[in-house]
Design a protein around this motif. Structure first.
Motif, PDB file in Angstrom:
ATOM      1  N   ILE A   2      -4.903   1.390   9.425  1.00 52.94           N
ATOM      2  CA  ILE A   2      -4.112   2.606   9.582  1.00 52.94           C
ATOM      3  C   ILE A   2      -3.959   3.233   8.203  1.00 52.94           C
ATOM      4  O   ILE A   2      -4.235   2.583   7.183  1.00 52.94           O
ATOM      5  CB  ILE A   2      -2.746   2.356  10.257  1.00 52.94           C
ATOM      6  CG1 ILE A   2      -1.911   1.345   9.472  1.00 52.94           C
ATOM      7  CG2 ILE A   2      -2.944   1.917  11.714  1.00 52.94           C
ATOM      8  CD1 ILE A   2      -0.511   1.127  10.033  1.00 52.94           C
ATOM      9  N   PHE A   3      -3.529   4.482   8.174  1.00 43.10           N
ATOM     10  CA  PHE A   3      -3.515   5.238   6.923  1.00 43.10           C
ATOM     11  C   PHE A   3      -2.182   5.939   6.735  1.00 43.10           C
ATOM     12  O   PHE A   3      -1.509   6.309   7.700  1.00 43.10           O
ATOM     13  CB  PHE A   3      -4.645   6.270   6.942  1.00 43.10           C
ATOM     14  CG  PHE A   3      -5.994   5.639   7.117  1.00 43.10           C
ATOM     15  CD1 PHE A   3      -6.719   5.216   6.014  1.00 43.10           C
ATOM     16  CD2 PHE A   3      -6.519   5.428   8.379  1.00 43.10           C
ATOM     17  CE1 PHE A   3      -7.954   4.604   6.168  1.00 43.10           C
ATOM     18  CE2 PHE A   3      -7.755   4.818   8.547  1.00 43.10           C
ATOM     19  CZ  PHE A   3      -8.469   4.408   7.439  1.00 43.10           C
ATOM     20  N   HIS A   4      -1.837   6.139   5.467  1.00 47.77           N
ATOM     21  CA  HIS A   4      -0.627   6.883   5.107  1.00 47.77           C
ATOM     22  C   HIS A   4      -0.966   7.803   3.940  1.00 47.77           C
ATOM     23  O   HIS A   4      -1.600   7.367   2.974  1.00 47.77           O
ATOM     24  CB  HIS A   4       0.497   5.919   4.710  1.00 47.77           C
ATOM     25  CG  HIS A   4       1.731   6.614   4.251  1.00 47.77           C
ATOM     26  ND1 HIS A   4       2.644   7.165   5.126  1.00 47.77           N
ATOM     27  CD2 HIS A   4       2.192   6.884   2.999  1.00 47.77           C
ATOM     28  CE1 HIS A   4       3.618   7.721   4.427  1.00 47.77           C
ATOM     29  NE2 HIS A   4       3.368   7.566   3.143  1.00 47.77           N
ATOM     30  N   HIS A  36       5.645   7.052   8.616  1.00 43.16           N
ATOM     31  CA  HIS A  36       4.569   7.701   9.368  1.00 43.16           C
ATOM     32  C   HIS A  36       3.211   7.172   8.912  1.00 43.16           C
ATOM     33  O   HIS A  36       2.965   7.040   7.718  1.00 43.16           O
ATOM     34  CB  HIS A  36       4.607   9.213   9.148  1.00 43.16           C
ATOM     35  CG  HIS A  36       5.763   9.880   9.788  1.00 43.16           C
ATOM     36  ND1 HIS A  36       5.721  10.386  11.067  1.00 43.16           N
ATOM     37  CD2 HIS A  36       7.017  10.132   9.337  1.00 43.16           C
ATOM     38  CE1 HIS A  36       6.883  10.913  11.372  1.00 43.16           C
ATOM     39  NE2 HIS A  36       7.692  10.777  10.340  1.00 43.16           N
ATOM     40  N   ALA A  37       2.361   6.917   9.861  1.00 44.18           N
ATOM     41  CA  ALA A  37       0.984   6.506   9.567  1.00 44.18           C
ATOM     42  C   ALA A  37       0.071   7.233  10.540  1.00 44.18           C
ATOM     43  O   ALA A  37       0.534   7.943  11.442  1.00 44.18           O
ATOM     44  CB  ALA A  37       0.833   4.990   9.693  1.00 44.18           C
ATOM     45  N   LEU A  58      -2.805  10.860  -2.295  1.00 43.30           N
ATOM     46  CA  LEU A  58      -3.575   9.625  -2.165  1.00 43.30           C
ATOM     47  C   LEU A  58      -3.585   9.221  -0.701  1.00 43.30           C
ATOM     48  O   LEU A  58      -2.620   9.463   0.033  1.00 43.30           O
ATOM     49  CB  LEU A  58      -2.938   8.510  -2.990  1.00 43.30           C
ATOM     50  CG  LEU A  58      -2.821   8.766  -4.479  1.00 43.30           C
ATOM     51  CD1 LEU A  58      -1.988   7.673  -5.135  1.00 43.30           C
ATOM     52  CD2 LEU A  58      -4.192   8.860  -5.115  1.00 43.30           C
ATOM     53  N   LEU A  59      -4.657   8.611  -0.285  1.00 49.29           N
ATOM     54  CA  LEU A  59      -4.738   8.053   1.055  1.00 49.29           C
ATOM     55  C   LEU A  59      -4.642   6.538   0.926  1.00 49.29           C
ATOM     56  O   LEU A  59      -5.495   5.897   0.310  1.00 49.29           O
ATOM     57  CB  LEU A  59      -6.049   8.459   1.732  1.00 49.29           C
ATOM     58  CG  LEU A  59      -6.178   8.055   3.192  1.00 49.29           C
ATOM     59  CD1 LEU A  59      -5.091   8.720   4.044  1.00 49.29           C
ATOM     60  CD2 LEU A  59      -7.560   8.410   3.714  1.00 49.29           C
ATOM     61  N   LEU A  60      -3.567   5.979   1.480  1.00 49.10           N
ATOM     62  CA  LEU A  60      -3.381   4.530   1.473  1.00 49.10           C
ATOM     63  C   LEU A  60      -4.032   3.963   2.730  1.00 49.10           C
ATOM     64  O   LEU A  60      -3.697   4.372   3.849  1.00 49.10           O
ATOM     65  CB  LEU A  60      -1.893   4.176   1.471  1.00 49.10           C
ATOM     66  CG  LEU A  60      -1.001   4.817   0.416  1.00 49.10           C
ATOM     67  CD1 LEU A  60       0.424   4.282   0.538  1.00 49.10           C
ATOM     68  CD2 LEU A  60      -1.544   4.620  -0.976  1.00 49.10           C
ATOM     69  N   SER A  61      -4.950   3.047   2.549  1.00 53.75           N
ATOM     70  CA  SER A  61      -5.576   2.333   3.673  1.00 53.75           C
ATOM     71  C   SER A  61      -4.806   1.039   3.846  1.00 53.75           C
ATOM     72  O   SER A  61      -4.731   0.216   2.918  1.00 53.75           O
ATOM     73  CB  SER A  61      -7.041   2.036   3.376  1.00 53.75           C
ATOM     74  OG  SER A  61      -7.753   3.235   3.169  1.00 53.75           O
ATOM     75  N   ILE A  62      -4.233   0.863   5.014  1.00 54.01           N
ATOM     76  CA  ILE A  62      -3.299  -0.243   5.255  1.00 54.01           C
ATOM     77  C   ILE A  62      -3.855  -1.174   6.328  1.00 54.01           C
ATOM     78  O   ILE A  62      -4.210  -0.724   7.430  1.00 54.01           O
ATOM     79  CB  ILE A  62      -1.933   0.313   5.700  1.00 54.01           C
ATOM     80  CG1 ILE A  62      -1.392   1.281   4.644  1.00 54.01           C
ATOM     81  CG2 ILE A  62      -0.951  -0.810   5.997  1.00 54.01           C
ATOM     82  CD1 ILE A  62      -0.297   2.191   5.155  1.00 54.01           C
TER      83      ILE A  62
END
Length: 113
Positions: A2-4, A36-37, A58-62
C-alpha cells in the motif's frame, strides 16, 4: 503493498521521531483516527485531488505485514474503497521512499514499480 503520499518535511520529522503519524495533508493521525493510504492505481488520483499545489512529495511504499497497526479497507463512497492504517506507520514497514514527480504537463507521474 500500500502507499502513502507524504510531504518531505513530514517524512523527515517521522524519521527523527521513530514513526510516522500524518494522516493526510494538514491532518494528523490523532485528528483523523487513521492514516490515509492507497493502492497503486489510486495514488495519482489522490495526488491530483489533494496535493495539486503541494511542494515536493514522496511516495511511501508500505508493506502492511510489517505494520504493528491494523489496516482496514474502508468504503469512502459507494463502491470506492481505500486502505486506512489505524495507528502510526512503523518506519521499518516503509520499504521504499521515492519522489512523486511531475511530468512536463504538470501532472504527477508514478515512479517505476
Amino acid at each position: 503493498m500500500i502507499f502513502h503520499i507524504a510531504e518531505e518535511s513530514d517524512w523527515t520529522a517521522a524519521r527523527a521521531a521513530g514513526d510516522y503519524r500524518v494522516s493526510t495533508r494538514g491532518r494528523t493521525l490523532a485528528e483523523e483516527g487513521f492514516i490515509h493510504a492507497s493502492r497503486r492505481d489510486q495514488v495519482l488520483g489522490v495526488a491530483e485531488a489533494f496535493y495539486a499545489d503541494a511542494g515536493p512529495l514522496l511516495l511511501l511504499s508500505i508493506d502492511p505485514t510489517r505494520l504493528s497497526a491494523p489496516v482496514r479497507d474502508d468504503e469512502v463512497a459507494p463502491g470506492v474503497v481505500f486502505p486506512h492504517i489505524y495507528g502510526p506507520i512503523d518506519l521499518d514497514a516503509v520499504v521504499a521512499v521515492t519522489p512523486l514527480d511531475r511530468g512536463a504537463d504538470g501532472s504527477y507521474r508514478l515512479p517505476p514499480s
